[in-house]
Design a protein around this motif. Structure first.
Motif, PDB file in Angstrom:
ATOM      1  N   HIS A  62       0.771  -1.138  -0.050  1.00  0.00           N
ATOM      2  CA  HIS A  62      -0.017   0.015   0.031  1.00  0.00           C
ATOM      3  C   HIS A  62       0.701   1.393  -0.105  1.00  0.00           C
ATOM      4  CE1 HIS A  62      -3.491   2.415   1.215  1.00  0.00           C
ATOM      5  NE2 HIS A  62      -2.755   3.114   1.891  1.00  0.00           N
ATOM      6  N   ASN A  63       1.818   1.026   0.857  1.00  0.00           N
ATOM      7  CA  ASN A  63       2.823   2.431   0.904  1.00  0.00           C
ATOM      8  C   ASN A  63       3.555   2.724  -0.439  1.00  0.00           C
ATOM      9  OD1 ASN A  63       2.056   2.946   3.449  1.00  0.00           O
ATOM     10  ND2 ASN A  63       3.792   1.829   4.385  1.00  0.00           N
ATOM     11  N   VAL A  65       2.618   1.897  -3.419  1.00  0.00           N
ATOM     12  CA  VAL A  65       1.589   2.348  -4.245  1.00  0.00           C
ATOM     13  C   VAL A  65       1.502   3.764  -4.149  1.00  0.00           C
ATOM     14  CG1 VAL A  65      -0.800   2.363  -4.889  1.00  0.00           C
ATOM     15  CG2 VAL A  65       0.281   0.311  -4.608  1.00  0.00           C
ATOM     16  N   HIS A  66       1.273   4.278  -2.979  1.00  0.00           N
ATOM     17  CA  HIS A  66       1.433   5.672  -2.547  1.00  0.00           C
ATOM     18  C   HIS A  66       2.539   6.734  -2.936  1.00  0.00           C
ATOM     19  CE1 HIS A  66      -2.475   6.604  -0.598  1.00  0.00           C
ATOM     20  NE2 HIS A  66      -2.617   5.347  -0.007  1.00  0.00           N
ATOM     21  N   THR A  68       4.698   5.791  -5.368  1.00  0.00           N
ATOM     22  CA  THR A  68       4.868   5.736  -6.745  1.00  0.00           C
ATOM     23  C   THR A  68       3.824   6.798  -7.189  1.00  0.00           C
ATOM     24  OG1 THR A  68       5.126   3.395  -6.618  1.00  0.00           O
ATOM     25  CG2 THR A  68       4.438   4.258  -8.756  1.00  0.00           C
ATOM     26  N   HIS A  69       2.534   6.767  -6.582  1.00  0.00           N
ATOM     27  CA  HIS A  69       1.848   7.942  -6.849  1.00  0.00           C
ATOM     28  C   HIS A  69       2.254   9.272  -6.649  1.00  0.00           C
ATOM     29  CE1 HIS A  69      -2.418   9.706  -6.943  1.00  0.00           C
ATOM     30  NE2 HIS A  69      -1.809  10.454  -6.276  1.00  0.00           N
ATOM     31  N   ASN A  70       3.026   9.363  -5.588  1.00  0.00           N
ATOM     32  CA  ASN A  70       3.924  10.658  -5.196  1.00  0.00           C
ATOM     33  C   ASN A  70       4.664  11.182  -6.135  1.00  0.00           C
ATOM     34  OD1 ASN A  70       1.926  11.029  -2.933  1.00  0.00           O
ATOM     35  ND2 ASN A  70       3.212  10.300  -1.335  1.00  0.00           N
ATOM     36  N   VAL A  72       5.166  10.279  -9.431  1.00  0.00           N
ATOM     37  CA  VAL A  72       4.236  10.510 -10.433  1.00  0.00           C
ATOM     38  C   VAL A  72       3.904  11.888 -10.441  1.00  0.00           C
ATOM     39  CG1 VAL A  72       2.087  10.218 -12.016  1.00  0.00           C
ATOM     40  CG2 VAL A  72       3.731   8.344 -11.337  1.00  0.00           C
ATOM     41  N   HIS A  73       3.231  12.305  -9.386  1.00  0.00           N
ATOM     42  CA  HIS A  73       2.978  13.809  -9.145  1.00  0.00           C
ATOM     43  C   HIS A  73       4.143  14.728  -9.197  1.00  0.00           C
ATOM     44  CE1 HIS A  73      -1.368  14.044  -8.703  1.00  0.00           C
ATOM     45  NE2 HIS A  73      -1.491  12.866  -8.065  1.00  0.00           N
ATOM     46  N   HIS A  76       5.298  15.241 -12.666  1.00  0.00           N
ATOM     47  CA  HIS A  76       4.566  16.234 -13.289  1.00  0.00           C
ATOM     48  C   HIS A  76       4.815  17.436 -13.006  1.00  0.00           C
ATOM     49  CE1 HIS A  76       0.364  17.164 -15.023  1.00  0.00           C
ATOM     50  NE2 HIS A  76       0.525  18.055 -13.785  1.00  0.00           N
TER      51      HIS A  76
END
Length: 126
Positions: A62-63, A65-66, A68-70, A72-73, A76
């Motif tokens: 879960h961490n 995934v978070h 990786t999401h961060n 990506v942001h 960006h």
């Protein structure tokens, strides 16, 4: 006397067989009990540990995934900031540099003319 001898011998055979079987069964029972103790130990200790480890793996996934999401942001945002820097340079900084350079060339040209004129005036005066 003969029958008592047969009975004694038969009893001895039965006793031997019984003791042999009893010993083998007891041996097997001890092994099975030992194995059962190990199984119960695993159920009591190993299974909860496995549950905890699995729980931790789920949390770590879960961490990840978070994170990786961060990432990506953040990537960006870096792209946007780079775009803004390039745009600011193209719209404001680069034209200003061109104008400043143009003015410096003109001023240098004028200074050279003034020096030439001053030199000629001094030559005429002397």
């Amino acid at each position: 006397e003969l029958s008592s001898g047969i009975n004694a011998e038969y009893g001895g055979v039965l006793s031997y067989l019984f003791c042999g079987l009893y010993s083998r069964d007891t041996h097997n029972l001890v092994h099975m009990t030992h194995n059962l103790v190990h199984i119960m130990h695993n159920v009591v200790h190993v299974t909860p540990d496995l549950v905890h480890v699995t729980h931790n793996v789920v949390h770590m996934t879960h961490n990840v995934v978070h994170m990786t999401h961060n990432v990506v942001h953040m990537t960006h945002n870096v792209v946007h900031m780079t775009h803004n820097v390039v745009r600011v340079h193209m719209v404001y900084v680069t034209p200003d540099l061109v104008h400043v350079t143009h003015n410096v060339v003109h001023m240098t040209h004028n200074v050279v003319h003034m020096l030439c004129a001053g030199t000629q005036s001094l030559a005429q005066f002397l």
